[in-house]
Design a protein around this motif. Sequence first.
Motif, PDB file in Angstrom:
ATOM      1  N   LEU A 196       7.189   9.696  -9.028  1.00 50.06           N
ATOM      2  CA  LEU A 196       7.905   8.600  -8.372  1.00 50.06           C
ATOM      3  C   LEU A 196       6.952   7.505  -7.908  1.00 50.06           C
ATOM      4  CD1 LEU A 196       8.862   7.378  -5.374  1.00 50.06           C
ATOM      5  CD2 LEU A 196      10.416   7.270  -7.313  1.00 50.06           C
ATOM      6  N   VAL A 197       5.875   7.900  -7.224  1.00 49.22           N
ATOM      7  CA  VAL A 197       4.944   6.897  -6.698  1.00 49.22           C
ATOM      8  C   VAL A 197       4.277   6.136  -7.845  1.00 49.22           C
ATOM      9  CG1 VAL A 197       2.860   6.512  -5.335  1.00 49.22           C
ATOM     10  CG2 VAL A 197       4.551   8.194  -4.587  1.00 49.22           C
ATOM     11  N   HIS A 198       3.870   6.856  -8.883  1.00 52.14           N
ATOM     12  CA  HIS A 198       3.243   6.197 -10.033  1.00 52.14           C
ATOM     13  C   HIS A 198       4.183   5.171 -10.654  1.00 52.14           C
ATOM     14  CE1 HIS A 198       2.363   5.790 -14.359  1.00 52.14           C
ATOM     15  NE2 HIS A 198       1.110   5.855 -13.997  1.00 52.14           N
ATOM     16  N   ASP A 199       5.438   5.564 -10.898  1.00 54.04           N
ATOM     17  CA  ASP A 199       6.375   4.666 -11.564  1.00 54.04           C
ATOM     18  C   ASP A 199       6.800   3.515 -10.663  1.00 54.04           C
ATOM     19  OD1 ASP A 199       6.149   6.360 -13.692  1.00 54.04           O
ATOM     20  OD2 ASP A 199       8.161   7.197 -13.552  1.00 54.04           O
ATOM     21  N   LEU A 200       7.003   3.787  -9.373  1.00 52.83           N
ATOM     22  CA  LEU A 200       7.372   2.726  -8.440  1.00 52.83           C
ATOM     23  C   LEU A 200       6.249   1.697  -8.340  1.00 52.83           C
ATOM     24  CD1 LEU A 200       9.116   1.400  -6.282  1.00 52.83           C
ATOM     25  CD2 LEU A 200       8.224   3.070  -4.619  1.00 52.83           C
ATOM     26  N   ALA A 201       5.014   2.167  -8.206  1.00 50.39           N
ATOM     27  CA  ALA A 201       3.876   1.246  -8.130  1.00 50.39           C
ATOM     28  C   ALA A 201       3.765   0.404  -9.392  1.00 50.39           C
ATOM     29  CB  ALA A 201       2.589   2.035  -7.895  1.00 50.39           C
ATOM     30  N   ALA A 202       3.986   1.043 -10.561  1.00 52.15           N
ATOM     31  CA  ALA A 202       3.904   0.316 -11.825  1.00 52.15           C
ATOM     32  C   ALA A 202       4.985  -0.764 -11.916  1.00 52.15           C
ATOM     33  CB  ALA A 202       4.031   1.295 -12.995  1.00 52.15           C
ATOM     34  N   HIS A 203       6.219  -0.442 -11.514  1.00 53.70           N
ATOM     35  CA  HIS A 203       7.288  -1.430 -11.544  1.00 53.70           C
ATOM     36  C   HIS A 203       7.010  -2.582 -10.577  1.00 53.70           C
ATOM     37  CE1 HIS A 203       9.717   1.542 -13.786  1.00 53.70           C
ATOM     38  NE2 HIS A 203      10.467   0.515 -14.119  1.00 53.70           N
ATOM     39  N   GLN A 204       6.474  -2.263  -9.415  1.00 52.10           N
ATOM     40  CA  GLN A 204       6.169  -3.320  -8.451  1.00 52.10           C
ATOM     41  C   GLN A 204       5.036  -4.213  -8.942  1.00 52.10           C
ATOM     42  OE1 GLN A 204       5.524  -0.779  -5.044  1.00 52.10           O
ATOM     43  NE2 GLN A 204       7.540  -1.233  -4.195  1.00 52.10           N
ATOM     44  N   ALA A 205       4.024  -3.616  -9.570  1.00 54.41           N
ATOM     45  CA  ALA A 205       2.931  -4.417 -10.130  1.00 54.41           C
ATOM     46  C   ALA A 205       3.449  -5.327 -11.233  1.00 54.41           C
ATOM     47  CB  ALA A 205       1.831  -3.505 -10.652  1.00 54.41           C
ATOM     48  N   ALA A 206       4.357  -4.791 -12.075  1.00 57.40           N
ATOM     49  CA  ALA A 206       4.933  -5.595 -13.152  1.00 57.40           C
ATOM     50  C   ALA A 206       5.746  -6.764 -12.609  1.00 57.40           C
ATOM     51  CB  ALA A 206       5.801  -4.710 -14.048  1.00 57.40           C
ATOM     52  N   LEU A 251       0.848  -1.186   0.000  1.00 61.68           N
ATOM     53  CA  LEU A 251       0.000   0.000   0.000  1.00 61.68           C
ATOM     54  C   LEU A 251       0.883   1.235   0.000  1.00 61.68           C
ATOM     55  CD1 LEU A 251      -2.724   1.511   0.295  1.00 61.68           C
ATOM     56  CD2 LEU A 251      -2.424   1.317   2.787  1.00 61.68           C
ATOM     57  N   HIS A 252       0.759   2.042  -1.043  1.00 62.09           N
ATOM     58  CA  HIS A 252       1.430   3.336  -1.087  1.00 62.09           C
ATOM     59  C   HIS A 252       0.437   4.404  -0.629  1.00 62.09           C
ATOM     60  CE1 HIS A 252       5.138   2.121  -3.109  1.00 62.09           C
ATOM     61  NE2 HIS A 252       4.402   1.311  -3.861  1.00 62.09           N
ATOM     62  N   ALA A 253       0.817   5.180   0.373  1.00 64.14           N
ATOM     63  CA  ALA A 253      -0.020   6.264   0.866  1.00 64.14           C
ATOM     64  C   ALA A 253       0.638   7.589   0.520  1.00 64.14           C
ATOM     65  CB  ALA A 253      -0.213   6.147   2.376  1.00 64.14           C
ATOM     66  N   THR A 254      -0.056   8.411  -0.260  1.00 64.33           N
ATOM     67  CA  THR A 254       0.497   9.686  -0.691  1.00 64.33           C
ATOM     68  C   THR A 254      -0.609  10.724  -0.751  1.00 64.33           C
ATOM     69  OG1 THR A 254       1.614  10.852  -2.514  1.00 64.33           O
ATOM     70  CG2 THR A 254       0.275   8.948  -3.120  1.00 64.33           C
ATOM     71  N   ASP A 255      -0.356  11.885  -0.167  1.00 63.03           N
ATOM     72  CA  ASP A 255      -1.385  12.925  -0.161  1.00 63.03           C
ATOM     73  C   ASP A 255      -1.645  13.472  -1.561  1.00 63.03           C
ATOM     74  OD1 ASP A 255      -1.981  14.100   2.923  1.00 63.03           O
ATOM     75  OD2 ASP A 255      -0.219  12.826   2.672  1.00 63.03           O
ATOM     76  N   THR A 256      -0.651  13.435  -2.419  1.00 60.03           N
ATOM     77  CA  THR A 256      -0.802  13.971  -3.769  1.00 60.03           C
ATOM     78  C   THR A 256      -0.388  12.926  -4.795  1.00 60.03           C
ATOM     79  OG1 THR A 256      -0.117  15.763  -5.263  1.00 60.03           O
ATOM     80  CG2 THR A 256       1.498  15.017  -3.653  1.00 60.03           C
ATOM     81  N   TYR A 257      -1.152  12.842  -5.884  1.00 58.36           N
ATOM     82  CA  TYR A 257      -0.933  11.795  -6.883  1.00 58.36           C
ATOM     83  C   TYR A 257      -1.503  12.287  -8.211  1.00 58.36           C
ATOM     84  CZ  TYR A 257      -0.608   6.976  -8.666  1.00 58.36           C
ATOM     85  OH  TYR A 257      -0.280   5.852  -9.379  1.00 58.36           O
ATOM     86  N   ALA A 258      -1.267  11.526  -9.269  1.00 56.51           N
ATOM     87  CA  ALA A 258      -1.833  11.858 -10.574  1.00 56.51           C
ATOM     88  C   ALA A 258      -3.350  12.008 -10.443  1.00 56.51           C
ATOM     89  CB  ALA A 258      -1.483  10.759 -11.577  1.00 56.51           C
ATOM     90  N   PRO A 259      -3.943  12.948 -11.173  1.00 56.19           N
ATOM     91  CA  PRO A 259      -3.393  13.676 -12.319  1.00 56.19           C
ATOM     92  C   PRO A 259      -2.513  14.876 -11.989  1.00 56.19           C
ATOM     93  CG  PRO A 259      -5.681  14.283 -11.994  1.00 56.19           C
ATOM     94  CD  PRO A 259      -5.393  13.192 -11.017  1.00 56.19           C
ATOM     95  N   THR A 260      -2.307  15.203 -10.701  1.00 54.83           N
ATOM     96  CA  THR A 260      -1.343  16.245 -10.359  1.00 54.83           C
ATOM     97  C   THR A 260       0.042  15.799 -10.813  1.00 54.83           C
ATOM     98  OG1 THR A 260      -2.665  16.861  -8.436  1.00 54.83           O
ATOM     99  CG2 THR A 260      -0.381  17.604  -8.468  1.00 54.83           C
ATOM    100  N   VAL A 261       0.843  16.748 -11.294  1.00 57.96           N
ATOM    101  CA  VAL A 261       2.171  16.421 -11.807  1.00 57.96           C
ATOM    102  C   VAL A 261       3.230  17.022 -10.887  1.00 57.96           C
ATOM    103  CG1 VAL A 261       3.783  16.668 -13.726  1.00 57.96           C
ATOM    104  CG2 VAL A 261       1.342  16.320 -14.176  1.00 57.96           C
ATOM    105  N   GLY A 262       4.157  16.199 -10.445  1.00 56.33           N
ATOM    106  CA  GLY A 262       5.244  16.640  -9.586  1.00 56.33           C
ATOM    107  C   GLY A 262       6.154  15.479  -9.267  1.00 56.33           C
ATOM    108  N   GLY A 263       7.216  15.738  -8.497  1.00 54.31           N
ATOM    109  CA  GLY A 263       8.194  14.707  -8.213  1.00 54.31           C
ATOM    110  C   GLY A 263       7.627  13.508  -7.487  1.00 54.31           C
ATOM    111  N   ILE A 264       6.869  13.747  -6.407  1.00 52.99           N
ATOM    112  CA  ILE A 264       6.299  12.633  -5.655  1.00 52.99           C
ATOM    113  C   ILE A 264       5.320  11.855  -6.521  1.00 52.99           C
ATOM    114  CG2 ILE A 264       4.773  12.019  -3.739  1.00 52.99           C
ATOM    115  CD1 ILE A 264       6.009  14.212  -2.111  1.00 52.99           C
ATOM    116  N   GLU A 265       4.480  12.584  -7.247  1.00 54.50           N
ATOM    117  CA  GLU A 265       3.464  11.934  -8.071  1.00 54.50           C
ATOM    118  C   GLU A 265       4.100  11.003  -9.104  1.00 54.50           C
ATOM    119  OE1 GLU A 265       1.913  16.004  -6.822  1.00 54.50           O
ATOM    120  OE2 GLU A 265       3.805  15.124  -7.464  1.00 54.50           O
TER     121      GLU A 265
END
Length: 378
Positions: A20-30, A4-18
Amino acid sequence: MKILHATDTYAPTVGGIEVLVHDLAAHQAAAGHDVTVLTRTPGPTGVDSNGVMVVRDARAMRALVAEADMVHAHVSAISPLALRAAEIAAAQRVPAVATVHSMWAAAWPLFRAAALARGWDQLSIQWTAVSEAAADPVRRVLGGRPVLILPNAVDTDLWAAAHAADSTPSGQERGPVTIVSVMRVARRKRPLRLLAVLRRVRAALPSDVEVRVVLVGDGPQLGRLQARISDWGMQGWVEAPGALEHHQIRALYERADVFVAPATLESFGIAALEARASGLAVVARAGTGVADFVADGVEGLLARTDAEMVGQLALLCTDAAARARIQRHNATVRPAYDWSDVLWRTTYAYDAAAELTAGTSRSAQQAPLKTDRPRSAA
Protein backbone atom coordinates in the motif's frame (compact mmCIF):
# COMPACT_ATOMS: atom_id res chain seq x y z
CA MET A 1 3.22 19.16 -1.59
CA LYS A 2 6.09 17.52 0.30
CA ILE A 3 4.70 14.28 1.72
CA LEU A 4 6.54 12.09 4.20
CA HIS A 5 5.35 8.52 4.64
CA ALA A 6 6.62 6.93 7.86
CA THR A 7 6.40 3.14 8.02
CA ASP A 8 8.28 0.67 10.17
CA THR A 9 8.19 -1.95 7.41
CA TYR A 10 8.66 -1.43 3.68
CA ALA A 11 10.02 -3.09 0.54
CA PRO A 12 11.84 -5.37 0.00
CA THR A 13 9.63 -6.92 2.71
CA VAL A 14 6.33 -8.02 1.16
CA GLY A 15 3.01 -7.46 2.91
CA GLY A 16 -0.14 -5.37 2.93
CA ILE A 17 1.35 -2.21 4.42
CA GLU A 18 4.45 -2.45 2.25
CA VAL A 19 2.43 -2.77 -0.95
CA LEU A 20 0.00 0.00 0.00
CA VAL A 21 2.68 2.52 0.99
CA HIS A 22 4.77 1.76 -2.10
CA ASP A 23 1.82 2.16 -4.48
CA LEU A 24 0.38 5.22 -2.72
CA ALA A 25 3.77 6.96 -2.78
CA ALA A 26 4.18 6.10 -6.47
CA HIS A 27 0.75 7.50 -7.36
CA GLN A 28 1.41 10.68 -5.40
CA ALA A 29 4.81 11.15 -7.06
CA ALA A 30 3.17 10.66 -10.47
CA ALA A 31 0.70 13.41 -9.54
CA GLY A 32 3.59 15.81 -9.01
CA HIS A 33 4.12 15.64 -5.25
CA ASP A 34 7.56 15.47 -3.62
CA VAL A 35 7.32 12.13 -1.78
CA THR A 36 9.68 10.54 0.74
CA VAL A 37 9.34 7.21 2.55
CA LEU A 38 11.07 6.81 5.92
CA THR A 39 11.43 3.24 7.16
CA ARG A 40 13.49 0.99 9.42
CA THR A 41 13.53 -1.85 6.89
CA PRO A 42 17.01 -2.46 5.42
CA GLY A 43 17.39 -2.13 1.67
CA PRO A 44 18.36 0.26 -1.11
CA THR A 45 18.19 3.97 -0.36
CA GLY A 46 17.78 6.96 -2.62
CA VAL A 47 15.26 7.81 -5.32
CA ASP A 48 13.47 4.71 -6.64
CA SER A 49 12.13 4.07 -10.14
CA ASN A 50 8.88 5.89 -9.29
CA GLY A 51 10.64 9.07 -8.22
CA VAL A 52 10.11 8.40 -4.51
CA MET A 53 12.96 9.11 -2.09
CA VAL A 54 13.48 6.17 0.30
CA VAL A 55 15.32 6.88 3.57
CA ARG A 56 16.20 4.00 5.89
CA ASP A 57 17.86 5.92 8.72
CA ALA A 58 15.49 6.75 11.60
CA ARG A 59 17.92 9.43 12.78
CA ALA A 60 16.73 11.57 9.86
CA MET A 61 13.17 11.63 11.22
CA ARG A 62 13.11 15.07 12.85
CA ALA A 63 14.67 16.79 9.86
CA LEU A 64 12.33 15.05 7.41
CA VAL A 65 9.26 15.92 9.49
CA ALA A 66 10.34 19.56 9.72
CA GLU A 67 10.69 19.75 5.92
CA ALA A 68 7.33 18.07 5.19
CA ASP A 69 3.99 19.66 4.39
CA MET A 70 2.20 16.42 5.40
CA VAL A 71 3.30 13.43 7.48
CA HIS A 72 1.46 10.17 6.84
CA ALA A 73 2.22 7.53 9.47
CA HIS A 74 1.33 3.90 8.71
CA VAL A 75 0.58 2.05 11.92
CA SER A 76 0.35 -1.68 12.60
CA ALA A 77 0.39 -3.55 15.92
CA ILE A 78 3.96 -2.48 16.70
CA SER A 79 5.02 0.70 14.91
CA PRO A 80 7.37 2.83 17.02
CA LEU A 81 8.85 4.73 14.07
CA ALA A 82 5.50 5.59 12.47
CA LEU A 83 3.87 6.64 15.73
CA ARG A 84 6.88 8.72 16.75
CA ALA A 85 6.84 10.50 13.39
CA ALA A 86 3.18 11.44 13.91
CA GLU A 87 3.89 12.66 17.46
CA ILE A 88 6.82 14.79 16.32
CA ALA A 89 4.74 16.23 13.48
CA ALA A 90 1.97 17.21 15.91
CA ALA A 91 4.54 18.82 18.23
CA GLN A 92 6.02 20.79 15.31
CA ARG A 93 2.55 21.77 14.00
CA VAL A 94 3.06 19.80 10.80
CA PRO A 95 -0.23 18.22 9.62
CA ALA A 96 -0.24 14.48 10.30
CA VAL A 97 -2.40 11.51 9.34
CA ALA A 98 -2.01 8.19 11.15
CA THR A 99 -3.52 5.22 9.32
CA VAL A 100 -4.08 2.02 11.31
CA HIS A 101 -3.57 -0.99 9.05
CA SER A 102 -4.14 -3.75 11.62
CA MET A 103 -6.89 -5.06 13.88
CA TRP A 104 -6.33 -3.73 17.42
CA ALA A 105 -9.49 -5.61 18.48
CA ALA A 106 -8.83 -7.60 21.69
CA ALA A 107 -5.66 -5.59 22.40
CA TRP A 108 -7.43 -2.23 22.38
CA PRO A 109 -7.14 -1.75 26.20
CA LEU A 110 -3.35 -1.89 25.86
CA PHE A 111 -3.44 0.66 23.06
CA ARG A 112 -5.82 2.78 25.17
CA ALA A 113 -3.24 2.82 27.96
CA ALA A 114 -0.58 3.85 25.45
CA ALA A 115 -2.86 6.56 24.04
CA LEU A 116 -3.43 8.02 27.51
CA ALA A 117 0.28 7.88 28.32
CA ARG A 118 1.32 9.46 25.01
CA GLY A 119 -1.61 11.85 24.71
CA TRP A 120 -2.68 10.61 21.28
CA ASP A 121 -6.27 11.69 21.81
CA GLN A 122 -5.09 15.26 22.50
CA LEU A 123 -2.57 15.64 19.68
CA SER A 124 -3.51 17.25 16.35
CA ILE A 125 -3.28 13.96 14.44
CA GLN A 126 -6.03 12.93 12.02
CA TRP A 127 -6.53 9.22 12.70
CA THR A 128 -7.76 6.90 9.97
CA ALA A 129 -8.15 3.15 9.55
CA VAL A 130 -8.33 0.91 6.50
CA SER A 131 -11.80 -0.49 7.23
CA GLU A 132 -14.75 -0.19 9.57
CA ALA A 133 -13.62 -3.35 11.35
CA ALA A 134 -10.21 -1.78 11.98
CA ALA A 135 -11.66 1.63 12.91
CA ASP A 136 -13.97 0.54 15.73
CA PRO A 137 -11.23 -0.39 18.24
CA VAL A 138 -9.23 2.72 17.26
CA ARG A 139 -12.22 4.88 18.18
CA ARG A 140 -12.33 3.16 21.57
CA VAL A 141 -8.60 3.70 22.02
CA LEU A 142 -9.02 7.43 21.30
CA GLY A 143 -12.04 7.85 23.56
CA GLY A 144 -14.54 8.27 20.72
CA ARG A 145 -12.48 10.69 18.65
CA PRO A 146 -13.44 10.66 14.92
CA VAL A 147 -11.58 8.10 12.83
CA LEU A 148 -11.90 8.31 9.05
CA ILE A 149 -11.93 5.27 6.77
CA LEU A 150 -8.95 5.37 4.41
CA PRO A 151 -9.02 2.00 2.63
CA ASN A 152 -6.39 0.25 0.58
CA ALA A 153 -6.69 0.32 -3.19
CA VAL A 154 -6.06 -1.76 -6.28
CA ASP A 155 -5.93 -1.06 -10.00
CA THR A 156 -9.38 -2.41 -10.82
CA ASP A 157 -8.80 -2.05 -14.57
CA LEU A 158 -5.75 -4.30 -14.32
CA TRP A 159 -7.46 -7.01 -12.28
CA ALA A 160 -10.75 -6.86 -14.19
CA ALA A 161 -8.82 -7.93 -17.29
CA ALA A 162 -8.79 -11.48 -15.91
CA HIS A 163 -12.35 -12.02 -17.18
CA ALA A 164 -12.60 -9.23 -19.76
CA ALA A 165 -12.44 -11.66 -22.68
CA ASP A 166 -14.94 -14.11 -21.23
CA SER A 167 -18.47 -13.04 -20.42
CA THR A 168 -19.24 -16.48 -19.01
CA PRO A 169 -18.15 -16.84 -15.37
CA SER A 170 -15.19 -19.16 -15.02
CA GLY A 171 -15.62 -22.71 -13.91
CA GLN A 172 -18.96 -23.43 -15.61
CA GLU A 173 -18.98 -26.75 -17.45
CA ARG A 174 -15.23 -26.88 -17.75
CA GLY A 175 -13.17 -28.98 -15.42
CA PRO A 176 -12.92 -28.79 -11.62
CA VAL A 177 -14.08 -25.97 -9.42
CA THR A 178 -10.91 -24.05 -8.63
CA ILE A 179 -10.46 -22.44 -5.21
CA VAL A 180 -7.54 -20.08 -4.64
CA SER A 181 -6.10 -18.19 -1.71
CA VAL A 182 -3.31 -15.61 -1.73
CA MET A 183 -1.75 -14.69 1.60
CA ARG A 184 1.41 -14.38 3.61
CA VAL A 185 1.81 -17.94 4.89
CA ALA A 186 2.09 -16.94 8.53
CA ARG A 187 0.18 -18.02 11.61
CA ARG A 188 -1.84 -14.80 11.76
CA LYS A 189 -3.36 -15.58 8.34
CA ARG A 190 -4.37 -19.12 9.47
CA PRO A 191 -3.09 -21.15 6.49
CA LEU A 192 -3.04 -24.45 8.42
CA ARG A 193 -6.59 -23.87 9.63
CA LEU A 194 -7.59 -23.20 6.02
CA LEU A 195 -6.11 -26.54 5.00
CA ALA A 196 -8.21 -28.25 7.69
CA VAL A 197 -11.30 -26.44 6.36
CA LEU A 198 -10.55 -27.59 2.82
CA ARG A 199 -10.10 -31.17 4.00
CA ARG A 200 -13.57 -31.03 5.54
CA VAL A 201 -14.99 -29.49 2.35
CA ARG A 202 -13.62 -32.36 0.25
CA ALA A 203 -15.11 -34.90 2.67
CA ALA A 204 -18.51 -33.19 2.44
CA LEU A 205 -18.63 -33.18 -1.37
CA PRO A 206 -19.96 -35.96 -3.59
CA SER A 207 -17.16 -38.00 -5.11
CA ASP A 208 -18.03 -36.84 -8.64
CA VAL A 209 -17.43 -33.14 -7.79
CA GLU A 210 -13.90 -32.22 -8.84
CA VAL A 211 -12.09 -29.57 -6.83
CA ARG A 212 -8.66 -28.00 -7.31
CA VAL A 213 -7.05 -25.74 -4.72
CA VAL A 214 -4.05 -23.41 -5.14
CA LEU A 215 -2.66 -21.76 -1.99
CA VAL A 216 -0.35 -18.94 -3.11
CA GLY A 217 2.14 -17.20 -0.85
CA ASP A 218 5.38 -17.41 1.06
CA GLY A 219 6.09 -17.12 4.75
CA PRO A 220 7.31 -18.92 7.85
CA GLN A 221 4.61 -21.60 7.73
CA LEU A 222 5.03 -22.56 4.06
CA GLY A 223 7.15 -25.61 4.85
CA ARG A 224 4.63 -26.86 7.42
CA LEU A 225 1.78 -26.22 5.00
CA GLN A 226 3.43 -28.20 2.21
CA ALA A 227 4.33 -31.03 4.61
CA ARG A 228 0.77 -31.24 5.91
CA ILE A 229 -0.63 -31.37 2.38
CA SER A 230 1.53 -34.44 1.85
CA ASP A 231 0.83 -35.98 5.26
CA TRP A 232 -2.91 -35.67 4.75
CA GLY A 233 -2.73 -37.07 1.21
CA MET A 234 -4.12 -33.90 -0.36
CA GLN A 235 -1.35 -33.40 -2.94
CA GLY A 236 -3.57 -34.71 -5.74
CA TRP A 237 -5.88 -31.69 -5.54
CA VAL A 238 -4.13 -29.07 -3.35
CA GLU A 239 -0.89 -27.30 -4.20
CA ALA A 240 1.11 -24.60 -2.42
CA PRO A 241 3.59 -23.23 -4.98
CA GLY A 242 4.89 -20.38 -2.82
CA ALA A 243 4.93 -16.78 -3.96
CA LEU A 244 3.83 -15.84 -7.48
CA GLU A 245 4.19 -12.60 -9.43
CA HIS A 246 1.12 -10.47 -10.08
CA HIS A 247 0.91 -11.53 -13.72
CA GLN A 248 0.99 -15.19 -12.63
CA ILE A 249 -1.78 -14.59 -10.10
CA ARG A 250 -3.90 -12.86 -12.74
CA ALA A 251 -3.39 -15.84 -15.05
CA LEU A 252 -4.45 -18.14 -12.23
CA TYR A 253 -7.59 -16.08 -11.66
CA GLU A 254 -8.57 -16.57 -15.30
CA ARG A 255 -9.06 -20.26 -14.49
CA ALA A 256 -10.34 -19.86 -10.93
CA ASP A 257 -13.81 -19.67 -9.44
CA VAL A 258 -13.61 -18.94 -5.72
CA PHE A 259 -11.21 -16.98 -3.52
CA VAL A 260 -11.04 -17.87 0.17
CA ALA A 261 -9.66 -15.63 2.95
CA PRO A 262 -9.53 -17.52 6.28
CA ALA A 263 -7.97 -14.84 8.53
CA THR A 264 -10.04 -13.64 11.48
CA LEU A 265 -7.82 -10.58 12.05
CA GLU A 266 -7.90 -9.27 8.47
CA SER A 267 -7.98 -5.48 8.66
CA PHE A 268 -8.65 -5.04 4.93
CA GLY A 269 -7.65 -7.83 2.52
CA ILE A 270 -5.92 -6.49 -0.60
CA ALA A 271 -5.68 -9.98 -2.13
CA ALA A 272 -9.41 -10.53 -1.59
CA LEU A 273 -10.17 -7.19 -3.26
CA GLU A 274 -8.00 -8.11 -6.25
CA ALA A 275 -9.84 -11.43 -6.55
CA ARG A 276 -13.23 -9.74 -6.24
CA ALA A 277 -12.20 -7.23 -8.96
CA SER A 278 -11.19 -10.20 -11.13
CA GLY A 279 -14.68 -11.69 -10.96
CA LEU A 280 -14.11 -14.46 -8.43
CA ALA A 281 -16.63 -15.27 -5.71
CA VAL A 282 -15.07 -14.43 -2.33
CA VAL A 283 -15.49 -16.46 0.84
CA ALA A 284 -14.13 -14.75 3.97
CA ARG A 285 -14.68 -14.38 7.68
CA ALA A 286 -17.37 -11.99 8.88
CA GLY A 287 -16.26 -9.14 11.10
CA THR A 288 -13.12 -8.47 9.08
CA GLY A 289 -12.18 -5.68 6.69
CA VAL A 290 -13.26 -7.84 3.74
CA ALA A 291 -16.85 -7.08 4.72
CA ASP A 292 -16.34 -3.49 3.53
CA PHE A 293 -16.34 -4.67 -0.10
CA VAL A 294 -18.00 -8.10 0.10
CA ALA A 295 -21.66 -8.19 1.08
CA ASP A 296 -22.85 -11.62 2.14
CA GLY A 297 -24.70 -13.24 -0.75
CA VAL A 298 -23.72 -10.53 -3.26
CA GLU A 299 -19.95 -10.46 -3.89
CA GLY A 300 -19.42 -13.64 -1.92
CA LEU A 301 -20.19 -15.33 1.37
CA LEU A 302 -19.11 -14.33 4.91
CA ALA A 303 -18.63 -17.00 7.56
CA ARG A 304 -18.85 -16.50 11.30
CA THR A 305 -17.00 -19.76 12.04
CA ASP A 306 -14.74 -22.23 10.27
CA ALA A 307 -17.60 -24.72 10.23
CA GLU A 308 -19.75 -22.18 8.42
CA MET A 309 -16.93 -21.59 5.95
CA VAL A 310 -16.86 -25.32 5.21
CA GLY A 311 -20.55 -25.20 4.33
CA GLN A 312 -20.19 -22.10 2.17
CA LEU A 313 -17.30 -23.52 0.16
CA ALA A 314 -19.17 -26.79 -0.30
CA LEU A 315 -22.21 -24.85 -1.51
CA LEU A 316 -20.19 -22.95 -4.12
CA CYS A 317 -18.58 -26.18 -5.29
CA THR A 318 -21.92 -27.93 -5.83
CA ASP A 319 -24.33 -25.10 -6.74
CA ALA A 320 -23.15 -23.87 -10.15
CA ALA A 321 -26.03 -21.37 -10.40
CA ALA A 322 -25.18 -19.69 -7.08
CA ARG A 323 -21.51 -19.58 -8.01
CA ALA A 324 -22.25 -18.14 -11.45
CA ARG A 325 -24.56 -15.46 -10.04
CA ILE A 326 -21.84 -14.12 -7.73
CA GLN A 327 -19.15 -14.38 -10.40
CA ARG A 328 -21.31 -12.58 -12.95
CA HIS A 329 -21.94 -9.73 -10.50
CA ASN A 330 -18.25 -9.40 -9.62
CA ALA A 331 -17.18 -9.51 -13.26
CA THR A 332 -19.58 -6.74 -14.29
CA VAL A 333 -19.75 -4.44 -11.22
CA ARG A 334 -16.46 -2.82 -10.31
CA PRO A 335 -15.59 -2.43 -6.62
CA ALA A 336 -15.29 1.15 -5.37
CA TYR A 337 -11.72 0.89 -4.12
CA ASP A 338 -9.86 1.88 -7.26
CA TRP A 339 -6.90 4.23 -6.88
CA SER A 340 -8.95 7.12 -8.21
CA ASP A 341 -11.34 6.67 -5.26
CA VAL A 342 -8.67 6.16 -2.62
CA LEU A 343 -6.47 9.05 -3.76
CA TRP A 344 -9.49 11.34 -3.41
CA ARG A 345 -10.16 9.99 0.09
CA THR A 346 -6.47 10.45 0.97
CA THR A 347 -6.66 14.10 -0.08
CA TYR A 348 -9.77 14.47 2.12
CA ALA A 349 -7.85 13.03 5.09
CA TYR A 350 -4.90 15.34 4.41
CA ASP A 351 -7.23 18.34 4.28
CA ALA A 352 -8.81 17.27 7.59
CA ALA A 353 -5.34 16.95 9.14
CA ALA A 354 -4.34 20.41 7.89
CA GLU A 355 -7.49 21.97 9.31
CA LEU A 356 -7.02 20.13 12.60
CA THR A 357 -3.47 21.46 12.86
CA ALA A 358 -4.65 24.95 11.97
CA GLY A 359 -7.18 24.72 14.80
CA THR A 360 -10.28 25.18 12.68
CA SER A 361 -11.85 22.11 14.34
CA ARG A 362 -13.75 20.97 11.30
CA SER A 363 -16.06 18.06 12.10
CA ALA A 364 -14.20 15.06 10.67
CA GLN A 365 -17.16 13.22 9.23
CA GLN A 366 -16.64 10.21 7.03
CA ALA A 367 -16.01 11.12 3.41
CA PRO A 368 -18.37 9.36 1.00
CA LEU A 369 -16.98 7.00 -1.57
CA LYS A 370 -16.30 8.50 -4.95
CA THR A 371 -19.10 6.32 -6.26
CA ASP A 372 -21.50 8.31 -4.04
CA ARG A 373 -20.70 11.44 -6.04
CA PRO A 374 -21.75 12.09 -9.65
CA ARG A 375 -19.59 10.17 -12.10
CA SER A 376 -18.44 11.37 -15.46
CA ALA A 377 -19.63 9.53 -18.51
CA ALA A 378 -16.22 7.89 -18.96
